[in-house]
Each structure stands twice: as C-alpha cells, then as structure tokens.
Scaffold this active site. Structure first.
Site, PDB file in Angstrom:
ATOM      1  N   GLY A 162     -22.652  61.339  64.851  1.00 16.72           N
ATOM      2  CA  GLY A 162     -23.819  61.471  65.722  1.00 16.72           C
ATOM      3  C   GLY A 162     -23.834  62.825  66.412  1.00 16.72           C
ATOM      4  O   GLY A 162     -22.775  63.404  66.705  1.00 16.72           O
ATOM      5  N   THR A 221     -29.287  58.293  83.630  1.00 15.48           N
ATOM      6  CA  THR A 221     -28.958  57.851  82.284  1.00 15.48           C
ATOM      7  C   THR A 221     -30.188  57.963  81.405  1.00 15.48           C
ATOM      8  O   THR A 221     -31.187  58.581  81.795  1.00 15.48           O
ATOM      9  CB  THR A 221     -28.317  56.432  82.332  1.00 15.48           C
ATOM     10  OG1 THR A 221     -27.873  56.099  81.033  1.00 15.48           O
ATOM     11  CG2 THR A 221     -29.267  55.374  82.866  1.00 15.48           C
ATOM     12  N   LEU A 243     -18.756  54.682  71.544  1.00 13.09           N
ATOM     13  CA  LEU A 243     -19.251  54.964  72.894  1.00 13.09           C
ATOM     14  C   LEU A 243     -20.109  53.804  73.416  1.00 13.09           C
ATOM     15  O   LEU A 243     -20.185  53.577  74.618  1.00 13.09           O
ATOM     16  CB  LEU A 243     -20.097  56.244  72.926  1.00 13.09           C
ATOM     17  CG  LEU A 243     -19.452  57.563  72.542  1.00 13.09           C
ATOM     18  CD1 LEU A 243     -20.321  58.717  73.026  1.00 13.09           C
ATOM     19  CD2 LEU A 243     -18.052  57.715  73.071  1.00 13.09           C
ATOM     20  N   ASP A 255     -19.458  62.387  81.578  1.00  9.16           N
ATOM     21  CA  ASP A 255     -19.270  61.516  80.403  1.00  9.16           C
ATOM     22  C   ASP A 255     -18.039  61.926  79.587  1.00  9.16           C
ATOM     23  O   ASP A 255     -17.245  61.077  79.176  1.00  9.16           O
ATOM     24  CB  ASP A 255     -20.509  61.570  79.486  1.00  9.16           C
ATOM     25  CG  ASP A 255     -21.661  60.752  80.028  1.00  9.16           C
ATOM     26  OD1 ASP A 255     -21.413  59.834  80.841  1.00  9.16           O
ATOM     27  OD2 ASP A 255     -22.810  61.023  79.639  1.00  9.16           O
ATOM     28  N   LYS A 284     -31.213  62.421  81.272  1.00  9.20           N
ATOM     29  CA  LYS A 284     -30.112  63.375  81.486  1.00  9.20           C
ATOM     30  C   LYS A 284     -30.553  64.831  81.291  1.00  9.20           C
ATOM     31  O   LYS A 284     -30.063  65.719  81.977  1.00  9.20           O
ATOM     32  CB  LYS A 284     -28.937  63.058  80.559  1.00  9.20           C
ATOM     33  CG  LYS A 284     -28.226  61.759  80.936  1.00  9.20           C
ATOM     34  CD  LYS A 284     -27.027  61.515  80.037  1.00  9.20           C
ATOM     35  CE  LYS A 284     -26.455  60.138  80.295  1.00  9.20           C
ATOM     36  NZ  LYS A 284     -25.303  59.836  79.444  1.00  9.20           N
ATOM     37  N   SER A 326     -23.633  50.057  86.461  1.00  7.59           N
ATOM     38  CA  SER A 326     -23.197  51.062  87.444  1.00  7.59           C
ATOM     39  C   SER A 326     -23.223  50.564  88.890  1.00  7.59           C
ATOM     40  O   SER A 326     -22.263  50.822  89.634  1.00  7.59           O
ATOM     41  CB  SER A 326     -24.039  52.337  87.304  1.00  7.59           C
ATOM     42  OG  SER A 326     -23.732  52.952  86.076  1.00  7.59           O
ATOM     43  N   GLY A 370     -26.355  63.524  69.070  1.00  7.96           N
ATOM     44  CA  GLY A 370     -27.352  63.399  70.137  1.00  7.96           C
ATOM     45  C   GLY A 370     -26.772  63.821  71.482  1.00  7.96           C
ATOM     46  O   GLY A 370     -25.758  64.537  71.555  1.00  7.96           O
ATOM     47  N   GLY A 371     -27.383  63.345  72.562  1.00  7.23           N
ATOM     48  CA  GLY A 371     -26.981  63.742  73.908  1.00  7.23           C
ATOM     49  C   GLY A 371     -25.538  63.373  74.228  1.00  7.23           C
ATOM     50  O   GLY A 371     -24.839  64.148  74.886  1.00  7.23           O
TER      51      GLY A 371
END
Ligand code: NDP
Length: 276
Positions: free
Chosen positions: A130, A64, A218, A105, A68, A19, A132-133
């Site tokens: 998946g 991150t 991802l 995202d 989050k 980033s 998850g977040g």
C-alpha cells in the site's frame, strides 16, 4: 473549579473511534484532568471548526480519515516527521497561540513492533503493502530503525514510486507492483492497504514471508483480519493487527499535549480483552 482542558478527535465517520476511550484511560491512569470527545466533521467544515475549537480554549486535536492532509495544511508549524509524511494526526495549541502539527502514527507503529512485541527492525527486509496516507506516515520512522531495505508494493505503481522519490534520501527504499514480488522474501510484511476492511488481500505468493518473519496489519478489528489470518497460515512468528499502534500513537499525542507518558501495556491488554 476551573474548566477541564479540552481535546477531541475529528473525522468522518468518527462514532466507531476508540480514541476517546483510550485518552480517558490515559487521563485516569496519569491523574490528568481533561475532557476528550469525538467530533464528526465533513472536510469542508474542517478549517472553521478547528479555528473555533482553539479560539474557544481547546488545547489539542487528533485528526483521522479523511482529514489528515487538511490538518497538515492547517498547521502553521510542523515537526520533521509530519512534514515528511504530508499528513498530520495531532494538532497542538502552542503558548504563543500558533498551532503545531505532528504525525505520531509512525512512531506508534515502531513502538508497538519493537517494545511491545520484540520485533527487530535493524538490518531486516521490510515490505509495505500500500502507498496511501498510512504508508506515508510510517516510512521515515521505519527507515530511522536502519532496516536492510524497505520495498513498497502498491496496486497503483506510480504512487509507490512517488513515495520512493520523496523518501530515498532517508534510507534504502524501492517500489514495485504486486506482480513483481514473486521472487522476493521479507522478514516483516506490513499491510498498509485498506483492503482488510473489505476482507480482500493483494495477491501474495506463498514464499513472500521469510522463515521466522512477522506480519503486521495496520487495520484492526474485533476478529482476526484477513491479513492477520494470512500471516498465521504462512507460519509467521507473529501476526498482529494495528490495535497496539493505535494505542501507542495516542500515547505519543498525550505526551505531546500533557508532558506525561502513559503506561500503554495495561491499556492494550484491557482493549484486547474487550474484543474477545
Ligand atoms: P488510503 O486510502 O490513503 O490508502 C489505501 C491504500 O490501499 C492504497 O495504497 C490503495 O491502493 C490500497 N488498496 C485499497 N484497496 C485495495 C485492494 N483491494 N487491493 C490492493 N490494494 C488496495 O488509506 P490509509 O493509508 O489512510 O489507511 C490504510 C489502512 O491503515 C486502513 O486500514 C487504516 O484503518 C489503517 N490505519 C491504522 C492506523 C492505526 O493506528 N492502527 C493509523 C492509520 C491508518 P491504490 O493506491 O492502488 O488505490
């Protein structure tokens, strides 16, 4: 000379983060004067650090793994997409001193799929592996593209079912375990598990990907991830990793902070060239 506007990405670990480089490239390209650092923050120090960052003139933060959800709880105000995602990756100090949380995202993924790779989402069958977040963040922007349906498959079925309960009003969405996928096929398969990082794959049948279908991981890495390789072996039209999403979610954050939209194509090309 006045001090540069300060931004940062927070996470743990964070030293690997691309980033700072991406935002530096955006700043050079757009002529914006700013400073963007990576700061390693354990979860228990998150609230104090963010409060002190903004109190000392900081303008915006990215958050991150594993911060989050904490960023979501911290933000006094949230955009609708962040509210739904229950996760925030972008914090912005507003003029009145309050902190707004957003989640870029999902829009980053949709922009990469549609605009950078010409992948059509409308009317398509989409499988997300998946729950998850990351899955949470991409579901509502994907449903907004009006696919035929989205199926979420997860090792822990109850987590996929929970997401369906939360997003069912936004579009046609269902949940199943990996073992229930054998009779179905999809136009786009998105890997939102963290298993690529350990070179593992959920059990995927050979017929899971439709003819002319595409795969998107991802996760990203300097070499093709195990899921990108699976897509190539199963004749995916495109089998992509998440580097483009990373740049696009950063561009959206940059736009929120600076009001200027960077041109991402050249920057994605540069980062791609650097990893070969
Ligand atoms: P989480 O830890 O929140 O979720 C992990 C998910 O992976 C869960 O659904 C978990 O299943 C599943 N999983 C883990 N290991 C396995 C395995 N061996 N087999 C099957 N399923 C498994 O992670 P995130 O959602 O935050 O992140 C997921 C991925 O997305 C990461 O690779 C991350 O780097 C990437 N990412 C990329 C971004 C980008 O900009 N390109 C942005 C955000 C994330 P269970 O529920 O059963 O435990």
């Amino acid at each position: 000379m006045s001090e540069l506007d300060r931004y940062a990405v927070l996470g743990q670990p964070i030293s690997h983060s691309k980033s700072p480089r991406i935002h530096q490239l955006f700043a050079e390209q757009t002529g914006e004067n700013l400073q963007y650092n990576a700061i390693e923050v354990p979860a228990e120090q998150f609230t104090d650090l963010v409060t002190s960052f903004f109190a000392n003139g900081g303008k915006g933060l990215n958050c991150t793994v594993p911060l989050k959800e904490l960023a979501w709880a911290y933000a006094e105000f949230k955009t609708e997409r962040a509210q739904l995602a229950k996760a925030v990756n972008t914090l912005v100090l507003q003029k009145d001193g309050s902190v707004l949380g957003d989640n870029t995202d999902g829009i980053g993924l949709v922009t990469d799929l549609k605009h950078n790779h010409g992948i059509v989402l409308s009317g398509k069958r989409i499988l997300i592996l998946g729950a998850g977040g990351a899955s949470r963040g991409i579901i509502s922007p994907l449903l907004a593209e009006e696919p035929e349906n989205i199926v979420i498959a997860n090792r822990t079925l109850t987590k996929a079912q929970q997401l369906v309960t939360e997003f069912t009003e936004k579009g046609n969405i269902g949940a199943c375990g990996f073992e229930d996928l054998s009779t179905q096929s999809f136009d786009l398969i998105i890997n939102a598990t963290s298993s690529s990082l350990t070179e593992e794959l959920p059990p995927l049948s050979d017929d899971l990907l439709s003819k002319q279908g595409s795969c998107y991981d991802l996760a990203y890495s300097n070499k093709a991830t195990v899921f990108v390789r699976w897509g190539l072996e199963h004749k995916a039209l495109k089998s992509l990793d998440g580097l483009g999403m990373l740049v696009e979610q950063a561009a959206e954050a940059f736009f929120i902070w600076r009001g200027v939209r960077p041109q991402t194509a050249a920057i994605i090309d540069l980062l791609n060239a650097e990893r070969h």
